[in-house]
Design a protein around this motif. Structure first.
Motif, short mmCIF file in Angstrom:
data_model
loop_
_atom_site.label_atom_id
_atom_site.label_comp_id
_atom_site.label_asym_id
_atom_site.label_seq_id
_atom_site.Cartn_x
_atom_site.Cartn_y
_atom_site.Cartn_z
N ASP A 1 0.91 -1.28 -0.06
CA ASP A 1 0.08 0.09 0.10
C ASP A 1 0.90 1.36 0.11
O ASP A 1 0.18 2.44 -0.11
CB ASP A 1 -0.71 -0.06 1.25
CG ASP A 1 -2.12 -0.86 1.09
OD1 ASP A 1 -2.50 -1.34 -0.12
OD2 ASP A 1 -2.93 -0.88 2.08
N ASN A 2 2.17 1.24 0.44
CA ASN A 2 2.97 2.58 0.52
C ASN A 2 3.89 2.43 -0.78
O ASN A 2 4.99 3.17 -0.67
CB ASN A 2 3.94 2.29 1.68
CG ASN A 2 3.02 2.56 3.02
OD1 ASN A 2 2.10 3.33 2.99
ND2 ASN A 2 3.13 1.52 4.04
N ASP A 3 3.59 1.75 -1.85
CA ASP A 3 4.47 1.52 -3.09
C ASP A 3 5.66 0.85 -2.92
O ASP A 3 6.59 1.19 -3.46
CB ASP A 3 4.54 2.76 -3.85
CG ASP A 3 3.23 3.10 -4.62
OD1 ASP A 3 2.56 2.08 -4.99
OD2 ASP A 3 2.89 4.31 -4.88
N VAL A 4 6.02 0.10 -1.77
CA VAL A 4 7.02 -0.45 -1.43
C VAL A 4 7.28 -1.80 -2.23
O VAL A 4 6.34 -2.41 -2.17
CB VAL A 4 7.33 -0.84 -0.13
CG1 VAL A 4 8.61 -1.78 0.40
CG2 VAL A 4 7.60 0.40 0.78
N VAL A 5 8.34 -2.17 -2.95
CA VAL A 5 8.25 -3.37 -3.75
C VAL A 5 8.58 -4.44 -2.77
O VAL A 5 9.81 -4.36 -2.09
CB VAL A 5 9.35 -3.06 -4.70
CG1 VAL A 5 9.73 -4.55 -5.43
CG2 VAL A 5 9.26 -2.12 -5.76
N VAL A 6 7.71 -5.44 -2.91
CA VAL A 6 7.78 -6.68 -1.82
C VAL A 6 8.13 -7.90 -2.84
O VAL A 6 8.98 -8.72 -2.05
CB VAL A 6 6.31 -6.86 -1.24
CG1 VAL A 6 5.81 -5.70 -0.33
CG2 VAL A 6 5.33 -7.22 -2.18
N VAL A 7 7.82 -7.98 -3.99
CA VAL A 7 8.23 -9.11 -4.93
C VAL A 7 8.79 -8.30 -6.38
O VAL A 7 7.79 -7.59 -6.67
CB VAL A 7 7.50 -10.10 -5.14
CG1 VAL A 7 7.77 -11.45 -5.89
CG2 VAL A 7 7.06 -10.75 -3.94
N GLU A 8 9.92 -8.73 -6.79
CA GLU A 8 10.18 -8.24 -8.25
C GLU A 8 10.82 -9.23 -9.03
O GLU A 8 11.24 -10.24 -8.45
CB GLU A 8 10.82 -7.06 -8.36
CG GLU A 8 12.41 -7.18 -7.61
CD GLU A 8 13.01 -5.59 -7.68
OE1 GLU A 8 12.51 -4.80 -8.39
OE2 GLU A 8 13.98 -5.76 -6.83
N GLY A 9 10.78 -9.23 -10.29
CA GLY A 9 11.40 -10.36 -11.32
C GLY A 9 10.72 -10.38 -12.54
O GLY A 9 10.33 -9.42 -13.13
N HIS A 10 10.80 -11.54 -13.17
CA HIS A 10 10.42 -11.71 -14.47
C HIS A 10 9.54 -13.16 -14.48
O HIS A 10 10.18 -14.08 -13.90
CB HIS A 10 11.26 -11.40 -15.45
CG HIS A 10 12.31 -12.48 -15.44
ND1 HIS A 10 13.55 -12.24 -14.91
CD2 HIS A 10 12.53 -13.53 -15.91
CE1 HIS A 10 14.39 -13.19 -15.00
NE2 HIS A 10 13.74 -14.33 -15.83
N ILE A 11 8.70 -13.29 -15.67
CA ILE A 11 8.06 -14.42 -15.91
C ILE A 11 8.61 -14.43 -17.40
O ILE A 11 8.38 -13.74 -18.38
CB ILE A 11 6.86 -14.21 -15.98
CG1 ILE A 11 6.25 -14.26 -14.35
CG2 ILE A 11 6.01 -15.80 -16.42
CD1 ILE A 11 4.80 -14.09 -14.15
N LYS A 12 9.14 -15.78 -17.74
CA LYS A 12 9.66 -15.96 -18.86
C LYS A 12 8.64 -16.83 -19.97
O LYS A 12 8.05 -17.68 -19.49
CB LYS A 12 10.96 -16.79 -18.94
CG LYS A 12 11.53 -17.20 -20.40
CD LYS A 12 12.57 -18.29 -20.38
CE LYS A 12 13.82 -17.87 -19.67
NZ LYS A 12 14.79 -18.86 -19.94
N LEU A 13 8.39 -15.94 -20.96
CA LEU A 13 7.46 -16.65 -21.90
C LEU A 13 8.36 -17.13 -23.18
O LEU A 13 9.13 -16.61 -23.53
CB LEU A 13 6.30 -15.45 -22.34
CG LEU A 13 5.62 -14.82 -21.37
CD1 LEU A 13 4.58 -13.75 -21.94
CD2 LEU A 13 4.84 -15.94 -20.52
N TRP A 14 7.42 -17.94 -23.76
CA TRP A 14 7.79 -18.42 -25.17
C TRP A 14 7.03 -17.98 -26.21
O TRP A 14 5.70 -18.28 -26.00
CB TRP A 14 8.04 -20.11 -25.21
CG TRP A 14 8.55 -20.52 -26.70
CD1 TRP A 14 7.62 -21.22 -27.38
CD2 TRP A 14 9.55 -20.23 -27.46
NE1 TRP A 14 8.35 -21.30 -28.86
CE2 TRP A 14 9.60 -20.89 -28.61
CE3 TRP A 14 10.78 -19.57 -27.09
CZ2 TRP A 14 10.59 -20.82 -29.36
CZ3 TRP A 14 11.93 -19.47 -27.86
CH2 TRP A 14 11.59 -20.39 -29.24
#
Length: 158
Positions: A138-151
């Motif tokens: 709710d405070n715009d703190v990043v709690v998870v980040e990364g990427h999802i790889k698609l084909w």
């Protein structure tokens, strides 16, 4: 690059969200297509080509042992945001399938969580596509980040 016509998902979103509770109705429709998403009671709060936001409310059913939002619930929300974004964005001659997910847990998730997936239009080409995904509290703190790889591949001729 020519403007592509809206996808079926984008047309549905634009039509349904004009109704009262339209975002909730649309989110329920998506959850019926992929029932596991329903476990987090997601709410698509914003969708446009190449961008999607999905809200997960902090509630007991998504808590971990320390009463924060469980990271697997967040992963589910990030995958939903990515999938809806992909369906709303991918050029009509291409198709996608997820190949993997790489995420870092950067802070405790002690509030509602906003899951975001976004790509640039020119990224929709055949091969691997790393979709950046980020979850915010709710405070715009990043709690998870990364990427999802698609084909990304061409649709077979009909």
């Amino acid at each position: 690059m020519a403007q592509q016509k809206p996808t079926k998902v984008m047309k549905l979103y634009n039509r349904v969200t004009r109704l009262p509770y339209g975002n909730k109705i649309f989110s329920l429709m998506v959850s019926r297509m992929a029932p596991y998403f329903g476990t987090i009671r997601p709410l698509i709060t914003e969708l446009r080509p190449h961008y999607c936001e999905c809200l997960i409310k902090k509630r007991n059913a998504v808590h971990n042992h320390i009463k924060t939002v469980h990271v697997i619930a967040i992963c589910n929300g990030l995958e939903m945001a990515m999938g809806v974004m992909a369906e709303a964005s991918i050029p009509s001659h291409l198709r996608w399938i997820p190949k993997g997910m790489s995420l870092d847990y950067t802070a405790k998730a002690g509030s509602d969580i906003r899951c975001v997936a976004e790509v640039k239009p020119e990224q929709w080409v055949e091969g691997d596509l790393l979709v950046p995904v980020t979850a915010y509290d709710d405070n715009d703190v990043v709690v998870v980040e990364g990427h999802i790889k698609l084909w990304i591949s061409a649709k077979p001729p009909r």
